[in-house]
Write an enzyme that holds these catalytic residues in place. Structure first.
Site, PDB file in Angstrom:
ATOM      1  CG  HIS A  38      -0.270 -13.467   2.012  1.00 55.30           C
ATOM      2  ND1 HIS A  38      -0.623 -14.501   1.176  1.00 55.30           N
ATOM      3  CD2 HIS A  38       1.022 -13.182   1.742  1.00 55.30           C
ATOM      4  CE1 HIS A  38       0.421 -14.836   0.438  1.00 55.30           C
ATOM      5  NE2 HIS A  38       1.440 -14.052   0.757  1.00 55.30           N
ATOM      6  CG  HIS A 122       2.644  -6.895  -3.643  1.00 57.86           C
ATOM      7  ND1 HIS A 122       3.964  -6.914  -3.241  1.00 57.86           N
ATOM      8  CD2 HIS A 122       2.375  -8.131  -4.138  1.00 57.86           C
ATOM      9  CE1 HIS A 122       4.474  -8.108  -3.502  1.00 57.86           C
ATOM     10  NE2 HIS A 122       3.546  -8.877  -4.026  1.00 57.86           N
TER      11      HIS A 122
END
Length: 176
Positions: A38, A122
């Site tokens: 995620h 990220h």
């Protein structure tokens, strides 16, 4: 009873699959499971059920348009003496930055302490320990990693349950 929460964008399978394919080649790395991939928009931490309800209400008030998200390249976060995580980079995206700011402001309105660390979008691929092997060849081999772009139409509130085998993430609520 408290729960450990965070807000994130989930990844579609067509994005997760190339990431999973790259997850090998660093001895001692603890690679993420597909369900744990995620982009964190806001780590909240431990909250009681009253604050959780306020957070859900505040997040429900966020309006945003669907946004295109693209991953491109890899990198690592350094700790004091060693690398501590390997990640896939999210290309700069003003719409994602705006969504993250709205999530942050909603969490503050609900009563959460502010997060002052700069948002670095990220996808964490692996956690590293002192015993993890060298990263250079993996970083070089995967430097051009670029799964297909996707359109994010929602974000979610997740619970993070820490276990001896690593965290287990459970989606609590999705916000379209």
């Amino acid at each position: 009873m408290t729960r450990r929460l965070f807000v994130a964008l989930g990844l579609p399978d067509r994005v997760s699959e190339p990431l999973l394919d790259a997850m090998e080649g660093v001895p001692g790395a603890r690679w993420q499971d597909a369900d744990n991939l995620h982009i964190t928009l806001r780590f909240i931490g431990e909250v009681d059920r009253h604050l959780e309800a306020d957070i859900v209400a505040a997040l429900s008030s966020i309006a945003f348009l669907p946004l295109e998200v693209r991953l491109s390249g890899v990198g690592h976060f350094e700790g004091a003496k060693r690398a501590r995580a390997i990640w896939a980079a999210v290309e700069p995206n003003g719409e994602l930055d705006l969504l993250q700011m709205r999530v942050e402001m909603a969490c503050r309105r609900a009563g959460c302490a502010p997060v002052t660390r700069k948002f670095v979008p990220h996808v964490t691929l692996a956690r590293l320990s002192a015993g993890s092997g060298p990263l250079e060849s993996w970083l070089h081999a995967n430097g051009k990693l670029a799964p297909p772009a996707w359109t994010a139409r929602s974000f979610s509130l997740f619970e993070s349950d820490l276990t001896p085998n690593g965290p287990i993430y459970t989606e609590i609520q999705q916000f379209p």
